[in-house]
Design a protein around this motif. Structure first.
Motif, PDB file in Angstrom:
ATOM      1  N   UNK A 125       0.848  -1.186   0.000  1.00  0.00           N
ATOM      2  CA  UNK A 125       0.000   0.000   0.000  1.00  0.00           C
ATOM      3  C   UNK A 125       0.887   1.241   0.000  1.00  0.00           C
ATOM      4  N   UNK A 126       0.708   2.111  -0.982  1.00  0.00           N
ATOM      5  CA  UNK A 126       1.465   3.365  -1.068  1.00  0.00           C
ATOM      6  C   UNK A 126       0.611   4.481  -0.481  1.00  0.00           C
ATOM      7  N   UNK A 127       1.208   5.247   0.417  1.00  0.00           N
ATOM      8  CA  UNK A 127       0.451   6.369   0.976  1.00  0.00           C
ATOM      9  C   UNK A 127       0.766   7.653   0.212  1.00  0.00           C
ATOM     10  N   UNK A 128       0.123   8.739   0.602  1.00  0.00           N
ATOM     11  CA  UNK A 128       0.254  10.000  -0.129  1.00  0.00           C
ATOM     12  C   UNK A 128       1.656  10.592  -0.055  1.00  0.00           C
ATOM     13  N   UNK A 129       2.473  10.170   0.911  1.00  0.00           N
ATOM     14  CA  UNK A 129       3.847  10.671   1.047  1.00  0.00           C
ATOM     15  C   UNK A 129       4.850   9.808   0.292  1.00  0.00           C
ATOM     16  N   UNK A 130       4.367   8.729  -0.337  1.00  0.00           N
ATOM     17  CA  UNK A 130       5.258   7.848  -1.071  1.00  0.00           C
ATOM     18  C   UNK A 130       5.836   6.717  -0.240  1.00  0.00           C
ATOM     19  N   UNK A 131       5.408   6.591   1.002  1.00  0.00           N
ATOM     20  CA  UNK A 131       5.873   5.484   1.841  1.00  0.00           C
ATOM     21  C   UNK A 131       5.069   4.245   1.478  1.00  0.00           C
ATOM     22  N   UNK A 132       5.768   3.134   1.341  1.00  0.00           N
ATOM     23  CA  UNK A 132       5.105   1.869   1.038  1.00  0.00           C
ATOM     24  C   UNK A 132       4.951   1.052   2.316  1.00  0.00           C
ATOM     25  N   UNK A 133       3.735   0.612   2.565  1.00  0.00           N
ATOM     26  CA  UNK A 133       3.418  -0.222   3.713  1.00  0.00           C
ATOM     27  C   UNK A 133       3.137  -1.631   3.196  1.00  0.00           C
ATOM     28  N   UNK A 134       3.618  -2.623   3.917  1.00  0.00           N
ATOM     29  CA  UNK A 134       3.459  -4.011   3.508  1.00  0.00           C
ATOM     30  C   UNK A 134       2.500  -4.731   4.440  1.00  0.00           C
ATOM     31  N   UNK A 135       1.611  -5.513   3.857  1.00  0.00           N
ATOM     32  CA  UNK A 135       0.817  -6.487   4.610  1.00  0.00           C
ATOM     33  C   UNK A 135       1.283  -7.837   4.093  1.00  0.00           C
ATOM     34  N   UNK A 136       2.003  -8.569   4.938  1.00  0.00           N
ATOM     35  CA  UNK A 136       2.567  -9.857   4.499  1.00  0.00           C
ATOM     36  C   UNK A 136       1.481 -10.889   4.208  1.00  0.00           C
ATOM     37  N   UNK A 137       0.489 -10.948   5.081  1.00  0.00           N
ATOM     38  CA  UNK A 137      -0.592 -11.929   4.924  1.00  0.00           C
ATOM     39  C   UNK A 137      -1.892 -11.278   5.370  1.00  0.00           C
ATOM     40  N   UNK A 138      -2.685 -10.848   4.400  1.00  0.00           N
ATOM     41  CA  UNK A 138      -3.921 -10.142   4.754  1.00  0.00           C
ATOM     42  C   UNK A 138      -4.898 -11.037   5.490  1.00  0.00           C
ATOM     43  N   UNK A 139      -4.790 -12.350   5.313  1.00  0.00           N
ATOM     44  CA  UNK A 139      -5.687 -13.276   6.000  1.00  0.00           C
ATOM     45  C   UNK A 139      -5.295 -13.490   7.456  1.00  0.00           C
ATOM     46  N   UNK A 140      -4.069 -13.134   7.820  1.00  0.00           N
ATOM     47  CA  UNK A 140      -3.599 -13.304   9.195  1.00  0.00           C
ATOM     48  C   UNK A 140      -3.929 -12.087  10.065  1.00  0.00           C
TER      49      UNK A 140
END
Length: 155
Positions: free
Chosen positions: A127-142
């Motif tokens: 997920x990229x936010x408005x500041x350009x930082x990328x956030x990771x969700x390794x396992x959305x089901x977890x």
């Protein structure tokens, strides 16, 4: 260059230096080939001209000191917080502000549009936010049920 022969140190400017078999020093930048799928494998050591000077198949193949230096350098270069919980979202329409718990602590981010959520190799999301930082969700089901419910509204 064999991973057994890799000699790394920091120069006076804090740059990572690799000394090759001929004794020549190269200021290098470690670059992961697969930063999410295989973060400890396939790492190119790139010089200032963009040429690959050495290749590390697995960090575990290195002696402790060069491995530690490479891990520190990559941690300083790469900032990708891992989302552990979505506490709330300001709106289910975009842009929306998300209140998050990450592996780097609590934070907020602004999601500009649903297209800023990229599906990686299942079940991971980037997920990229408005500041350009990328956030990771390794396992959305977890994720916990509340976080999954919030996230599902955007997928």
């Amino acid at each position: 260059m064999s991973t057994q022969n890799i000699h790394l140190e920091r120069n006076a400017f804090g740059q990572l230096l690799l000394t090759d078999a001929d004794g020549k020093g190269h200021a290098i930048t470690p670059v992961r080939a697969f930063p999410i799928a295989a973060p400890t494998e396939n790492i190119g050591l790139i010089n200032a001209e963009g040429a690959e000077v050495a290749w590390v198949a697995r960090l575990s193949d290195l002696a402790p000191e060069p491995r530690k230096l490479l891990e520190e350098e990559m941690a300083n270069r790469e900032f990708m917080p891992v989302i552990q919980r979505i506490n709330s979202v300001s709106s289910f329409a975009t842009p929306s502000t998300w209140d998050l718990e990450t592996d780097r602590g609590p934070t907020t981010m602004v999601l500009k549009g649903e297209e800023d959520i990229r599906r990686l190799t299942s079940p991971a999301l980037l997920i990229a936010d408005s500041r350009g930082i990328h956030f990771l969700i390794r396992d959305r089901y977890a994720l916990d049920s509340h976080s999954k419910k919030m996230l599902d509204r955007f997928l």
